[in-house]
Design an enzyme around this catalytic site. Structure first.
Site, PDB file in Angstrom:
ATOM      1  N   ARG A  92     177.879   2.339  45.305  1.00 22.80           N
ATOM      2  CA  ARG A  92     178.152   3.861  44.747  1.00 22.80           C
ATOM      3  C   ARG A  92     178.964   4.569  45.627  1.00 22.80           C
ATOM      4  NH1 ARG A  92     172.703   6.839  45.035  1.00 22.80           N
ATOM      5  NH2 ARG A  92     172.780   5.254  46.999  1.00 22.80           N
TER       6      ARG A  92
ATOM      7  N   ASN B  75     172.028   4.747  41.162  1.00 22.33           N
ATOM      8  CA  ASN B  75     171.139   3.512  41.120  1.00 22.33           C
ATOM      9  C   ASN B  75     170.016   3.690  39.816  1.00 22.33           C
ATOM     10  OD1 ASN B  75     172.447   2.133  43.282  1.00 22.33           O
ATOM     11  ND2 ASN B  75     170.860   2.913  44.735  1.00 22.33           N
TER      12      ASN B  75
END
Length: 92
Positions: free
Chosen positions: A19, A37
């Site tokens: 990320r 996520n």
């Protein structure tokens, strides 16, 4: 005019800095949006920007993102940009 795409990335993409690396790459490309996520182990990203920048992000995903990650699949969907994602690109 800006386009918006949703990416669902499968593989070893959680717990490997995916990320944060996505945020860095998206900002480098001038994209707005977010990455998060998913409970099933995938990562979802939504990005708004030029077609060239979105294509560059997709190719970056397909080539595995950060070096420790392993991308098995990238599903891309064009979405309507009714509610523009925040700028700059963020991690959720």
């Amino acid at each position: 005019m800006a386009d918006t795409q949703r990416f669902n990335i499968s593989g070893r993409v959680q717990g490997v800095g995916f990320r944060a690396a996505t945020q860095d790459k998206a900002r480098e490309l001038g994209l707005a949006g977010w990455v998060r996520n998913l409970p099933d182990g995938r990562v979802e990203a939504r990005a708004t920007g030029t077609a060239d920048a979105l294509e560059a992000l997709r190719l970056w995903f397909e080539h595995g993102g950060p070096s420790i990650a392993r991308v098995d699949r990238v599903d891309t969907t064009t979405v309507e940009a009714r509610d523009e994602p925040p700028h700059p690109f963020t991690v959720r």
